[in-house]
Write a protein that holds these residues in place. Sequence first.
Motif, PDB file in Angstrom:
ATOM      1  N   MET A   1       0.827  -1.212   0.000  1.00  0.00           N
ATOM      2  CA  MET A   1       0.000   0.000   0.000  1.00  0.00           C
ATOM      3  C   MET A   1       0.863   1.265   0.000  1.00  0.00           C
ATOM      4  N   LEU A   2       2.024   1.210   0.641  1.00  0.00           N
ATOM      5  CA  LEU A   2       2.888   2.383   0.699  1.00  0.00           C
ATOM      6  C   LEU A   2       3.286   2.832  -0.696  1.00  0.00           C
ATOM      7  N   ALA A   3       3.635   1.862  -1.566  1.00  0.00           N
ATOM      8  CA  ALA A   3       4.029   2.206  -2.933  1.00  0.00           C
ATOM      9  C   ALA A   3       2.866   2.860  -3.681  1.00  0.00           C
ATOM     10  N   GLN A   4       1.659   2.321  -3.490  1.00  0.00           N
ATOM     11  CA  GLN A   4       0.470   2.894  -4.122  1.00  0.00           C
ATOM     12  C   GLN A   4       0.204   4.312  -3.595  1.00  0.00           C
ATOM     13  N   TYR A   5       0.396   4.485  -2.291  1.00  0.00           N
ATOM     14  CA  TYR A   5       0.164   5.776  -1.664  1.00  0.00           C
ATOM     15  C   TYR A   5       1.149   6.819  -2.212  1.00  0.00           C
ATOM     16  N   LEU A   6       2.419   6.446  -2.300  1.00  0.00           N
ATOM     17  CA  LEU A   6       3.429   7.358  -2.843  1.00  0.00           C
ATOM     18  C   LEU A   6       3.088   7.772  -4.278  1.00  0.00           C
ATOM     19  N   LYS A   7       2.664   6.807  -5.078  1.00  0.00           N
ATOM     20  CA  LYS A   7       2.281   7.087  -6.460  1.00  0.00           C
ATOM     21  C   LYS A   7       1.065   8.006  -6.510  1.00  0.00           C
TER      22      LYS A   7
ATOM     23  N   LYS B   1       4.141  18.165  -0.832  1.00  0.00           N
ATOM     24  CA  LYS B   1       5.557  17.993  -0.488  1.00  0.00           C
ATOM     25  C   LYS B   1       6.170  19.339  -0.106  1.00  0.00           C
ATOM     26  N   GLY B   2       6.844  19.335   1.006  1.00  0.00           N
ATOM     27  CA  GLY B   2       7.486  20.552   1.475  1.00  0.00           C
ATOM     28  C   GLY B   2       6.553  21.506   2.201  1.00  0.00           C
ATOM     29  N   LYS B   3       5.295  21.125   2.360  1.00  0.00           N
ATOM     30  CA  LYS B   3       4.329  21.971   3.054  1.00  0.00           C
ATOM     31  C   LYS B   3       4.164  21.510   4.505  1.00  0.00           C
ATOM     32  N   ARG B   4       3.695  22.424   5.342  1.00  0.00           N
ATOM     33  CA  ARG B   4       3.416  22.099   6.744  1.00  0.00           C
ATOM     34  C   ARG B   4       1.970  21.630   6.844  1.00  0.00           C
ATOM     35  N   LEU B   5       1.799  20.394   7.307  1.00  0.00           N
ATOM     36  CA  LEU B   5       0.491  19.753   7.278  1.00  0.00           C
ATOM     37  C   LEU B   5      -0.001  19.397   8.674  1.00  0.00           C
ATOM     38  N   LEU B   6      -1.282  19.635   8.910  1.00  0.00           N
ATOM     39  CA  LEU B   6      -1.955  19.132  10.103  1.00  0.00           C
ATOM     40  C   LEU B   6      -2.642  17.832   9.720  1.00  0.00           C
ATOM     41  N   LEU B   7      -2.490  16.805  10.536  1.00  0.00           N
ATOM     42  CA  LEU B   7      -3.164  15.533  10.272  1.00  0.00           C
ATOM     43  C   LEU B   7      -4.156  15.273  11.394  1.00  0.00           C
ATOM     44  N   ALA B   8      -5.441  15.261  11.055  1.00  0.00           N
ATOM     45  CA  ALA B   8      -6.490  15.025  12.046  1.00  0.00           C
ATOM     46  C   ALA B   8      -6.446  13.563  12.472  1.00  0.00           C
ATOM     47  N   CYS B   9      -6.118  13.333  13.723  1.00  0.00           N
ATOM     48  CA  CYS B   9      -5.910  11.962  14.200  1.00  0.00           C
ATOM     49  C   CYS B   9      -6.808  11.677  15.400  1.00  0.00           C
ATOM     50  N   SER B  10      -7.728  10.738  15.219  1.00  0.00           N
ATOM     51  CA  SER B  10      -8.632  10.351  16.307  1.00  0.00           C
ATOM     52  C   SER B  10      -8.040   9.247  17.175  1.00  0.00           C
ATOM     53  N   GLY B  11      -7.080   8.498  16.599  1.00  0.00           N
ATOM     54  CA  GLY B  11      -6.549   7.314  17.270  1.00  0.00           C
ATOM     55  C   GLY B  11      -7.078   6.032  16.655  1.00  0.00           C
TER      56      GLY B  11
ATOM     57  N   CYS C   1       2.235   8.932   5.921  1.00  0.00           N
ATOM     58  CA  CYS C   1       2.770  10.286   5.684  1.00  0.00           C
ATOM     59  C   CYS C   1       4.224  10.386   6.153  1.00  0.00           C
ATOM     60  N   VAL C   2       4.508   9.817   7.329  1.00  0.00           N
ATOM     61  CA  VAL C   2       5.880   9.857   7.849  1.00  0.00           C
ATOM     62  C   VAL C   2       6.807   9.092   6.914  1.00  0.00           C
ATOM     63  N   ARG C   3       6.337   7.921   6.442  1.00  0.00           N
ATOM     64  CA  ARG C   3       7.164   7.120   5.544  1.00  0.00           C
ATOM     65  C   ARG C   3       7.262   7.733   4.150  1.00  0.00           C
ATOM     66  N   SER C   4       6.362   8.669   3.850  1.00  0.00           N
ATOM     67  CA  SER C   4       6.433   9.403   2.579  1.00  0.00           C
ATOM     68  C   SER C   4       7.200  10.707   2.732  1.00  0.00           C
ATOM     69  N   ARG C   5       7.707  10.939   3.955  1.00  0.00           N
ATOM     70  CA  ARG C   5       8.483  12.140   4.287  1.00  0.00           C
ATOM     71  C   ARG C   5       7.688  13.432   4.122  1.00  0.00           C
ATOM     72  N   LEU C   6       6.404  13.357   4.441  1.00  0.00           N
ATOM     73  CA  LEU C   6       5.582  14.564   4.495  1.00  0.00           C
ATOM     74  C   LEU C   6       5.700  15.167   5.890  1.00  0.00           C
ATOM     75  N   ASP C   7       5.685  16.473   5.958  1.00  0.00           N
ATOM     76  CA  ASP C   7       5.861  17.193   7.221  1.00  0.00           C
ATOM     77  C   ASP C   7       4.510  17.333   7.919  1.00  0.00           C
ATOM     78  N   ILE C   8       4.238  16.431   8.874  1.00  0.00           N
ATOM     79  CA  ILE C   8       2.929  16.431   9.524  1.00  0.00           C
ATOM     80  C   ILE C   8       3.028  16.729  11.015  1.00  0.00           C
ATOM     81  N   THR C   9       1.961  17.336  11.525  1.00  0.00           N
ATOM     82  CA  THR C   9       1.755  17.520  12.958  1.00  0.00           C
ATOM     83  C   THR C   9       0.382  16.950  13.288  1.00  0.00           C
ATOM     84  N   LEU C  10       0.315  16.056  14.253  1.00  0.00           N
ATOM     85  CA  LEU C  10      -0.970  15.460  14.619  1.00  0.00           C
ATOM     86  C   LEU C  10      -1.820  16.463  15.393  1.00  0.00           C
ATOM     87  N   VAL C  11      -3.106  16.505  15.068  1.00  0.00           N
ATOM     88  CA  VAL C  11      -4.053  17.324  15.831  1.00  0.00           C
ATOM     89  C   VAL C  11      -5.197  16.415  16.284  1.00  0.00           C
TER      90      VAL C  11
END
Length: 435
Positions: free
Chosen positions: A1-7, A17-27, A38-48
């Motif tokens: 799935m990671l390869a599909q996600y990257l594509k 890419k290169g943007k500051r992203l908020l990721l809505a995370c419920s758990g 997102c982390v494995r795709s090297r996207l810059d995320i902050t959990l909210v």
Amino acid sequence: MLAQYLKHIDSNFPFLKGKRLLLACSGGVDSVTLAFLCVRSRLDITLVHCNFNLRGKESEGDELFVQNLASQLAIGYKVKSFDTKHYIEKHGGSVQMAARELRYAWFDEIIDAEGFDYVITAHHADDSLETFLINLSRGTGINGLLGIPGRNKKVIRPLLDFSRKDIIEYANTENIEWREDSSNVESKYLRNKIRNEIAPKLKELHPTFLENFKKTQAHLHQTSAVIQNYMDNLQDGLFEKDEGFFRVKIESLEKLTPLDAYLYQLFNEYGFTQWEDVKGLLKGKSGKGVHSKTHRLVKDRDYLLLSEKENKNDEVFVVPESSRYIKFPVLLKLEEAKTLEEAGKNVVFLDKEKLNYPLILRNWKKGDYFYPFGMKGKKKLSKFFKDEKVDVLTKEKQWLLCSGDDIVWVIGRRLDDRYKVEESTKNILKITFSV
């Protein structure tokens, strides 16, 4: 799935890419898996994480879990606690609607205050199917059948190409832990009922039901794009831009068939929902209107006038005798003149000694009358506007220059005959209106 996600990111969301992203995370499994992707795709995320305080200790456990997840992934983390029940008591609505309003209002605050670029959420293909079925059950046009959009302004949903089954399989393969929301197994809410009882039955009809549904939605999106392109061109021809509003000729609307569908497509984006009332304007009396939350549609003789809602201006502005320039609410230049020059709608000459200072600037109101320059006797402003063919929206914005209770000048239109310059006039006041 990671390869599909990257594509998928490369093809559809390369701007992340290169943007500051908020990721809505419920758990839950969806948002936790998205965080790992997102982390494995090297996207810059902050959990909210939003703690709506609806499930007691379980809500507290979700908050702690997300905090630990952020630590595990070595990324930023933000949490906010909401008194959701109090919000519902104050504003009304359902629990789901209240949670949505609170959540996205907070996300907007963070974006504005801290310079984040986007919010990403973990909505997936099954969520889109549920939304489709909810809208189908309520009665909807084609827009309601398009499911959840992949992008809505600052909100990005990069998992819509993936099913819940795909997500769970990836999480299990990668030994990703998540929290189960106990309320998800209850079917008292419409979405949960569809998720737990109806969608599984539909998937039993065909082994590739969800994939076929995604193809159908893709066709609907293409059809919607064709319709929108056509309607944009039609709207360009029908909507005449005026000062602060649009003018739509009723005769042109009445030629459209089927009329109901065209009215919906032309005015739906402005928030109107009372379609029988909108249709009724075509045969209604001048001055009749229909309101949405943001706009209004008013019948004015042979036209419909579309404008954004504005707070009616009941303010009164004082003009002292010493004034030489007025910049607000209208732009006026006041100066003494020795002789009469050529006057017009935007330039008037007054007998200054007849004025009772301070002068007043205000909007017109029902019952106003004046003595039009060059005419004998008084005339109601409403009748003057009608004779001058002034439309409903323009006359609402009309400013008057007044001396006491008298109207001295319907600014930009007509001087009051009582204040004209005569042979006996000693002091002439010239006023110029800049449009």
